[in-house]
Design an enzyme around this catalytic site. Structure first.
Site, PDB file in Angstrom:
ATOM      1  N   ASP A 113       0.859  -1.191   0.000  1.00  0.00           N
ATOM      2  CA  ASP A 113       0.000   0.000   0.000  1.00  0.00           C
ATOM      3  C   ASP A 113       0.898   1.246   0.000  1.00  0.00           C
ATOM      4  O   ASP A 113       1.327   1.708  -1.064  1.00  0.00           O
ATOM      5  CB  ASP A 113      -0.915  -0.087   1.229  1.00  0.00           C
ATOM      6  CG  ASP A 113      -1.952   1.007   1.281  1.00  0.00           C
ATOM      7  OD1 ASP A 113      -2.055   1.782   0.316  1.00  0.00           O
ATOM      8  OD2 ASP A 113      -2.679   1.112   2.291  1.00  0.00           O
ATOM      9  N   VAL A 164      -9.843  -3.089   0.515  1.00  0.00           N
ATOM     10  CA  VAL A 164     -10.103  -4.459   0.065  1.00  0.00           C
ATOM     11  C   VAL A 164      -9.897  -5.466   1.186  1.00  0.00           C
ATOM     12  O   VAL A 164      -9.043  -5.281   2.061  1.00  0.00           O
ATOM     13  CB  VAL A 164      -9.226  -4.825  -1.161  1.00  0.00           C
ATOM     14  CG1 VAL A 164      -9.589  -3.957  -2.353  1.00  0.00           C
ATOM     15  CG2 VAL A 164      -7.740  -4.707  -0.859  1.00  0.00           C
ATOM     16  N   ARG A 176     -10.630 -12.332   6.590  1.00  0.00           N
ATOM     17  CA  ARG A 176      -9.399 -12.935   6.062  1.00  0.00           C
ATOM     18  C   ARG A 176      -9.690 -14.259   5.372  1.00  0.00           C
ATOM     19  O   ARG A 176      -8.968 -14.675   4.476  1.00  0.00           O
ATOM     20  CB  ARG A 176      -8.387 -13.172   7.185  1.00  0.00           C
ATOM     21  CG  ARG A 176      -7.832 -11.903   7.823  1.00  0.00           C
ATOM     22  CD  ARG A 176      -6.666 -12.285   8.733  1.00  0.00           C
ATOM     23  NE  ARG A 176      -6.278 -11.243   9.664  1.00  0.00           N
ATOM     24  CZ  ARG A 176      -5.395 -10.276   9.410  1.00  0.00           C
ATOM     25  NH1 ARG A 176      -4.834 -10.213   8.225  1.00  0.00           N
ATOM     26  NH2 ARG A 176      -5.083  -9.385  10.319  1.00  0.00           N
TER      27      ARG A 176
HETATM   28  C1  PRP Z   1      -0.852  -4.998   5.586  1.00  0.00           C
HETATM   29  C2  PRP Z   1      -0.248  -5.901   4.522  1.00  0.00           C
HETATM   30  C3  PRP Z   1       1.154  -5.421   4.430  1.00  0.00           C
HETATM   31  C4  PRP Z   1       1.075  -3.963   4.812  1.00  0.00           C
HETATM   32  C5  PRP Z   1       1.196  -3.125   3.594  1.00  0.00           C
HETATM   33  O1  PRP Z   1      -0.596  -5.541   6.837  1.00  0.00           O
HETATM   34  O2  PRP Z   1      -0.331  -7.247   4.864  1.00  0.00           O
HETATM   35  O3  PRP Z   1       2.021  -6.113   5.306  1.00  0.00           O
HETATM   36  O4  PRP Z   1      -0.206  -3.752   5.430  1.00  0.00           O
HETATM   37  O5  PRP Z   1       1.019  -1.772   3.902  1.00  0.00           O
HETATM   38  P1  PRP Z   1       2.106  -0.662   3.613  1.00  0.00           P
HETATM   39  O6  PRP Z   1       2.600  -0.846   2.208  1.00  0.00           O
HETATM   40  O7  PRP Z   1       1.289   0.611   3.765  1.00  0.00           O
HETATM   41  O8  PRP Z   1       3.190  -0.758   4.620  1.00  0.00           O
HETATM   42  P2  PRP Z   1      -1.311  -5.020   8.170  1.00  0.00           P
HETATM   43  O9  PRP Z   1      -0.434  -4.030   8.860  1.00  0.00           O
HETATM   44  O10 PRP Z   1      -2.705  -4.581   7.835  1.00  0.00           O
HETATM   45  O11 PRP Z   1      -1.332  -6.293   9.089  1.00  0.00           O
HETATM   46  P3  PRP Z   1      -1.936  -7.746   8.763  1.00  0.00           P
HETATM   47  O12 PRP Z   1      -1.053  -8.343   7.686  1.00  0.00           O
HETATM   48  O13 PRP Z   1      -1.830  -8.479  10.054  1.00  0.00           O
HETATM   49  O14 PRP Z   1      -3.352  -7.588   8.289  1.00  0.00           O
END
Ligand code: PRP
Length: 190
Positions: A113, A164, A176
């Site tokens: 992201d 999403v 999930r």
């Molecule tokens: C999400 C995803 C990535 C990260 C990407 O994890 O799995 O690891 O965000 O975001 P970024 O590019 O803005 O750093 P999240 O922190 O939501 O935790 P999760 O995997 O436990 O859902």
């Protein structure tokens, strides 16, 4: 409890589409590592898949089982600081089980992201003297990118700034386990 599907406004990537893409990614990655010499481990060990908890779990599980080459895997967990004192910083919650010096590492993500997570990990793994570090993300969400990161293998490029869920991705820890990726109805956000 009501069926989770009822909370989804629209499906972005169906179970079948994801399955096909995962198969294609595995074939491409396998060919790259076998033929084009990305594997640099002086000891010739299998590539090490590193899944980022918890979102990448479902994707990594499917991807790993599509490979016909030997692979190993490990898991790491990191988290963004949310208190505003260190904007953009991330912290290590659970480290890898073993050192990665000399290893060919393939980071496996569900979604990229802002790019902060992957930027942190690439720096960290280079500092640990991995032989090579490449990145595979099922979804490359470009709308909110803060760090320019190069992603070696992308399943789907998502240009809209949609929230999403599914196939590992959550909202408040739910969704999930959906087998597809979709957009939540607004009434279920917030
Ligand atoms: C999400 C995803 C990535 C990260 C990407 O994890 O799995 O690891 O965000 O975001 P970024 O590019 O803005 O750093 P999240 O922190 O939501 O935790 P999760 O995997 O436990 O859902």
């Amino acid at each position: 409890m009501k069926r989770l599907e009822g909370r989804i406004a629209r499906i972005l990537y169906s179970e079948e589409e994801i399955g096909r893409r995962v198969e294609e990614l595995a074939a491409r990655i396998g060919a790259d590592y076998a033929d084009r010499g990305f594997a640099k481990d002086p000891k010739g060990r299998p590539i090490l898949l590193v899944g980022i908890l918890r979102g990448a779990l479902v994707f990594m599980s499917d991807l790993a089982r599509r490979f016909r080459m030997p692979v190993e895997y490990d898991l790491i967990s990191i988290s963004s600081y949310a208190n505003g004192t260190a904007p953009g910083a991330v912290r290590l919650v659970k480290d890898l089980e073993r050192p990665i010096a000399g290893r060919d590492v393939l980071i496996v993500e569900d979604i990229i992201d802002t790019g902060l997570t992957i930027e942190y990990l690439k720096r960290s793994f280079a500092a640990r003297n991995a032989a090579s570090v490449r990145v595979c993300s099922l979804v490359d969400k470009t709308a909110r990118r803060e760090k320019p990161v190069s992603i070696d293998y992308v399943g789907f490029t998502l240009e809209e700034d949609a929230f999403v869920v599914g196939y590992g991705m959550d909202y408040a820890e739910m969704y999930r386990n959906l087998p597809f990726i979709g957009v939540l109805k607004p009434e279920f956000i917030g």
